[in-house]
Design a protein around this motif. Structure first.
Motif, PDB file in Angstrom:
ATOM      1  N   GLU A 222       0.237  77.254 118.873  1.00  0.00           N
ATOM      2  CA  GLU A 222       0.103  75.984 118.153  1.00  0.00           C
ATOM      3  C   GLU A 222      -0.799  75.030 118.927  1.00  0.00           C
ATOM      4  O   GLU A 222      -1.648  74.334 118.349  1.00  0.00           O
ATOM      5  N   ALA A 223      -0.607  75.035 120.274  1.00  0.00           N
ATOM      6  CA  ALA A 223      -1.418  74.156 121.111  1.00  0.00           C
ATOM      7  C   ALA A 223      -2.898  74.507 120.980  1.00  0.00           C
ATOM      8  O   ALA A 223      -3.760  73.641 120.848  1.00  0.00           O
ATOM      9  N   ALA A 224      -3.164  75.797 121.019  1.00  0.00           N
ATOM     10  CA  ALA A 224      -4.557  76.235 120.914  1.00  0.00           C
ATOM     11  C   ALA A 224      -5.138  75.812 119.571  1.00  0.00           C
ATOM     12  O   ALA A 224      -6.272  75.333 119.485  1.00  0.00           O
ATOM     13  N   ARG A 225      -4.301  75.990 118.529  1.00  0.00           N
ATOM     14  CA  ARG A 225      -4.791  75.631 117.195  1.00  0.00           C
ATOM     15  C   ARG A 225      -5.060  74.132 117.113  1.00  0.00           C
ATOM     16  O   ARG A 225      -6.092  73.713 116.578  1.00  0.00           O
ATOM     17  N   ALA A 226      -4.106  73.342 117.698  1.00  0.00           N
ATOM     18  CA  ALA A 226      -4.253  71.884 117.671  1.00  0.00           C
ATOM     19  C   ALA A 226      -5.526  71.464 118.387  1.00  0.00           C
ATOM     20  O   ALA A 226      -6.199  70.511 117.996  1.00  0.00           O
ATOM     21  N   SER A 227      -5.891  72.208 119.446  1.00  0.00           N
ATOM     22  CA  SER A 227      -7.108  71.836 120.177  1.00  0.00           C
ATOM     23  C   SER A 227      -8.360  72.391 119.505  1.00  0.00           C
ATOM     24  O   SER A 227      -9.432  72.358 120.075  1.00  0.00           O
ATOM     25  N   GLY A 228      -8.182  72.966 118.312  1.00  0.00           N
ATOM     26  CA  GLY A 228      -9.351  73.307 117.505  1.00  0.00           C
ATOM     27  C   GLY A 228      -9.847  74.720 117.644  1.00  0.00           C
ATOM     28  O   GLY A 228     -10.956  75.030 117.204  1.00  0.00           O
ATOM     29  N   ALA A 229      -9.048  75.618 118.263  1.00  0.00           N
ATOM     30  CA  ALA A 229      -9.495  77.004 118.404  1.00  0.00           C
ATOM     31  C   ALA A 229      -9.498  77.702 117.055  1.00  0.00           C
ATOM     32  O   ALA A 229      -8.621  77.480 116.221  1.00  0.00           O
ATOM     33  N   GLU A 238      -5.641  84.138 123.196  1.00  0.00           N
ATOM     34  CA  GLU A 238      -4.250  83.703 123.394  1.00  0.00           C
ATOM     35  C   GLU A 238      -3.255  84.834 123.179  1.00  0.00           C
ATOM     36  O   GLU A 238      -2.358  85.050 123.974  1.00  0.00           O
TER      37      GLU A 238
END
Lengths: 328, 605
Positions: A222-229, A238
């Motif tokens: 989720e963090a990666a997605r939130a940072s735009g990955a 990931e």
């Protein structure tokens, strides 16, 4: 009287605690932890030693021929069969360490070259199966929905086939002429590799899918997605690193299965062509004369048994060392 | 596994062989007496084996085999094991006593009367021969006429009508869909059949011993033969001493015949012993199939739970053990086969469309090691041409004799230098095939055939030919690959041929005459179509004088050998292992297959 004691004890405690802290600070990566656990597993160590040994023997097979310890694998020595065509057993003069087979070939040499075929087929097939399985599993688990349904149901269909019959069918179909798929799958070893890969990718695909299904819900994703990955970045940067352990464990465990499958296909006459040596084929030929030529049966049989056993034990060892749940 | 040789058979040609027959009888007696077998050297004692003398009625005989018949229909069968099964249930016009090559009248009453310069053959039939249930009626000449006519139909794709029966007047040149009358087969009365030929034939009498001439009742068989592919075989009506067990409608498939599993013969209740030369001792015969492992087969026979090997020889290890055991070797008999094994090279495909490449192969093959894969010298003599020494005949010796060997090598182990010279003549600069398109070979997937293939591959590697070996079962090798022109690979190392009867024509015509190349069920494996050889064969076939005919065929044999379209390597003897509970008998005319119509169970066993 009691106070100093108490103080003293608490000092000790403090000291102990900080010693522990110090150790943790030195720290170990997951691979170090793995190694610590793995090297205590004597069985796994011996197994990996044997595997290294057999791989070296396989690689050095031409060297044995060169220094004269073995004869070329396809050279036939008519003097090594008697007038009835029955092979002669192990001897030092002439040097036939494992005896001869029914056309006068050197069994020692053929066991060595058979190791090449077995390992080559098993390893390549495993790599292909793992690659295809991981990709398919990741896509299915990550995207879910109709993609997952499509891939998972296809895997179910593949798993519903009787493995050996499917393998026999494909191998027979591809072993004449230019092979299958317009010459993409050539008869001989490439066919065997293709057959094994086609059959085995499904198992790992299913395992990986399950893992990915749970990993994709984790916070770091989720963090990666939130940072735009993007999807690809999440999948390969990931999620994939977290799949390394099951991939390694599964790959090690599927190698011996593949060795056996290759031997079975060769035994049944649809595997490695007769002009190449293969353990399964040697065992098949030997069954007709096992009561008079034990060596023809025993040596390739032992090589097959030990190799498969070693890979299985190694796989178990790796799984134990990688899986924290089993650690005390 | 696999078999005996593979396809067809032969007959002895009458009178001049009488002396030999007597001599052979003495030899056969000696063989039975001391229980040991002939080894090499007895080149003349072909065609003689154990004859089952001294049997008594009763009991069950079990024959073990690796595979099934090719076809159960007597009009289609063209395989040694099939003849072994079908002769006891059928009565062709002529047949053979056990252990002998001499042709004897079977359904016929006597030898044919030949007139019109060899163009008319008149045969009288025996009276009182009856079909098995449910047909039950007496056999007449019309049944023989129909049996032969059906062999020309598309629905009954027989493998040898073209070779021996196409010379009958009015025989269709293009196969009709269903059996049609042929004007040259005439039946002036119920017990007389007349064959009018378009040209003289020296071998027609021999052809009349083939199972195609066994009677088929048209009123019953027509409905099966009118289908696209006849299933009369599954519903056949016996005329011999035995019948495949059937149900009330005549169906044998699933009753006494379970394909690939077993064939069960029971007595034909309508058989009359005095009309037949066969003793038919046993009450029942079971052909038990599926013994793919010859070691298991051998052990069962030695343990008396099987009585004889039906289609495949014991493996070399067992032959060695048994033949060196003074007790067991009394149960083992070697019968010379009339024919042999050879490696055909597909002349229609590169590189074997070049005669020099083929000759290189003839030079380089290690025939000694090839023979070892089948048990060594006990299995037979190394062949250097096609007509084997069982074809005794003055004319043949005049043509050059049996020692003819155009591709010699030391101890038959192959001559690499001579092979390379031939390769250079073929245009391969250094005498090596190397980097050229790969040669494909379709071989058996079990020993001994698979080992023979390995030796062939190894020999070819000496001239740089790296062969791709496709391994399949023995029957698949024939029916899917080597007998199918469109799918035939360059090399078929595991084929063999038995003469249909003991005439050189029966050995060479179907296998090397260009006119006999057919899309499926083909036996001209090299697909040799050499106009000169074809013409010589057609001329020799018309010779009525035996000596001239033999001399002509002797020369043809050499012409074929020189083309190296096929490389002969063994004139085989077939080992038959009998259980200790039976009195043995072999079909010497059928490559030494067991003759169940002459075998019997010993008293008290």
């Amino acid at each position: 009287m009691s106070t100093p004691d108490l103080i003293g004890r608490s000092d000790d405690l403090v000291e102990e605690t900080s010693a522990l802290d110090m150790e943790e600070i030195v720290g170990r990566g997951p691979w170090q932890l793995f190694w610590v656990r793995f090297r205590e597993d004597k069985v796994a160590l011996i197994s990996s030693g044997f595997i290294v040994f057999i791989i070296l023997m396989a690689i050095c097979a031409p060297l044995f021929v060169k220094v004269g310890l073995a004869h070329p694998p396809n050279a036939q020595y008519p003097n090594q069969t008697d007038v009835f065509g029955i092979p002669k057993g192990p001897s030092l003069h002439p040097l036939f360490l494992f005896g001869a087979d029914s056309v006068g070939e050197d069994v020692f040499s053929r066991v060595l070259y058979g190791a090449r075929v077995s390992l080559e087929v098993a390893l390549i097939a495993t790599v292909i199966a793992v690659f295809v399985g991981v990709i398919a599993g990741m896509i299915a688990g990550f995207y879910r929905g109709w993609v997952d349904t499509l891939i998972s149901r296809f895997i179910d269909v593949m798993l519903a086939f009787p493995v050996l019959l499917l393998a026999l069918g494909i191998a027979s179909a591809c072993s004449i002429g230019k092979g299958c798929l317009g010459g993409l799958i050539k008869p001989g070893a490439p066919t065997v590799i293709a057959v094994i890969a086609i059959i085995n990718w499904t198992y790992i695909g299913r395992i990986i899918r399950g893992q990915v299904l749970s990993l994709r819900e984790k916070e770091f994703v989720e963090a990666a997605r939130a940072s735009g990955a993007g999807d690809m970045a999440i999948l390969f940067r990931e999620i994939l690193p977290n799949l390394v352990a099951p991939i390694i464990v599964y790959a090690t465990l599927v190698i011996p299965t593949n060795i056996l499958l290759e031997a079975a296909l060769s035994y049944l006459g649809v595997g490695i062509p007769a002009t190449q040596s293969s353990w399964g084929q040697m065992i098949a030929d030997a069954t007709n004369i096992f009561d008079t030529a034990w060596w023809y049966f025993a040596f390739p049989g032992a090589a097959l048994l030990l190799t498969v056993l070693a890979f299985n034990l190694l796989g178990d060892g790796i799984r134990d060392a990688l899986d924290p749940r089993i650690v005390d | 596994m696999n078999g005996l040789t593979d396809q067809r058979r032969y007959l002895g040609t009458g009178s001049s062989r009488l002396v030999w027959v007597l001599l052979f009888a003495a030899l056969a007696f000696a063989l039975v007496g001391c229980g040991s077998k002939s080894t090499s050297g007895n080149k003349t004692q072909s065609g003689i084996g154990v004859d089952g003398a001294g049997g008594q009625k009763g009991g069950t005989i079990t024959v073990l085999s690796a595979s099934d018949v090719d076809y159960i229909d007597p009009g289609l069968a063209y395989y040694q094991f099939s003849f072994e099964v079908l002769y006891p249930v059928n009565r062709p016009l002529y047949g053979y006593e056990a252990g002998s090559n001499k042709v004897v009248p079977d359904l016929a009453e006597s030898d044919p009367v030949i007139s019109d310069g060899g163009k008319t053959f008149t045969v009288k039939l025996r009276k009182g021969v009856r079909f098995a249930p449910p047909v039950n009626r007496e056999v007449t000449s019309a049944d023989v006429k129909y049996a032969i006519e059906r062999g020309f139909a598309q629905s009954v794709p027989n493998g040898y009508t073209g070779a021996y029966f196409a010379i009958i007047q009015g025989a269709p040149s293009k196969a009709p869909a269903t059996p049609q009358p042929i004007s040259g087969i005439q039946t002036p009365d119920k017990y007389t059949i007349v064959f009018k030929l378009t040209e003289p034939s020296g071998v027609f009498t021999g052809a009349l011993s083939l199972p195609l001439t066994a009677p088929v009742p048209e009123e019953y068989a027509r409905k099966f033969d009118n289908k696209k592919l006849s299933d009369y075989g599954f519903n056949q009506i016996a005329s011999g001493p035995y019948m495949i067990r059937n149900d009330a409608s005549g169906k044998v498939n699933g009753v006494g015949y379970i394909p690939g599993r077993k064939i069960e013969l029971v007595r034909n209740p309508n058989w009359v012993a005095k009309t037949d030369y066969r003793p038919a001792y046993a009450d029942k015969i079971v052909f038990s199939e599926g013994f793919q492992d010859p070691s298991v087969m051998t052990k069962k026979i030695l343990g008396n739970s099987g009585d004889v090997n039906g289609d495949s020889p014991p493996p070399a290890t067992e032959l060695k053990r048994i033949s060196t055991d003074s007790n067991l070797n009394k149960q083992l008999f070697f019968t010379p086969t009339s024919g042999g094994r050879y490696v055909p090279l597909n002349t229609q495909k590169a590189p074997f469309d070049n005669v020099h490449v083929r000759r290189a192969v003839a030079y380089v093959l290690d025939r000694s090691s090839m023979r070892k894969t089948r048990g060594g010298p006990i299995d037979g003599d190394i062949a250097t041409h096609f007509i084997d020494p069982s074809f005794t005949g003055k004319g043949f010796e005049d043509a050059g004799g049996f020692d003819y060997n155009p591709f010699p090598s030391e101890n038959f182990m192959g001559d690499v230098d001579a092979a390379k010279k031939e390769m250079k003549l073929a245009g391969y600069a250094d005498g090596m095939y190397d980097n050229n398109p790969q040669v494909v070979m379709v071989a058996d997937n079990t020993p001994p055939g698979s080992n023979t293939a390995k030796v062939v591959a190894n020999s070819l590697a000496k001239i740089g030919m790296n062969v791709k070996v496709v391994s399949v079962t023995h029957p698949t090798m024939y029916t899917v690959y080597c007998n199918v022109v469109a799918k035939e690979p360059q090399i078929c190392p595991n084929v063999g041929w038995l003469a249909d009867f003991q005439e050189p024509q029966a050995l060479l015509d179907a296998t090397f005459n260009g006119k006999n190349i057919i899309p499926v069920n083909n036996s001209n494996w090299p697909q040799l179509n050499d106009p000169k050889i074809n013409a010589a064969m057609d001329a020799a076939a018309k010779m009525m004088n035996a000596k001239d005919r033999y001399e002509a065929w002797g020369k043809i044999d050499q012409m074929i050998t020189e083309t190296a379209a096929a490389v002969p390597w063994i004139w085989e003897k077939f080992p038959s292992l009998f259980s200790s509970r039976v009195i043995p008998a072999v079909q010497a005319w059928n490559g030494g297959a067991p003759d169940v119509a002459f075998m019997s169970v010993k008293a008290g066993k």
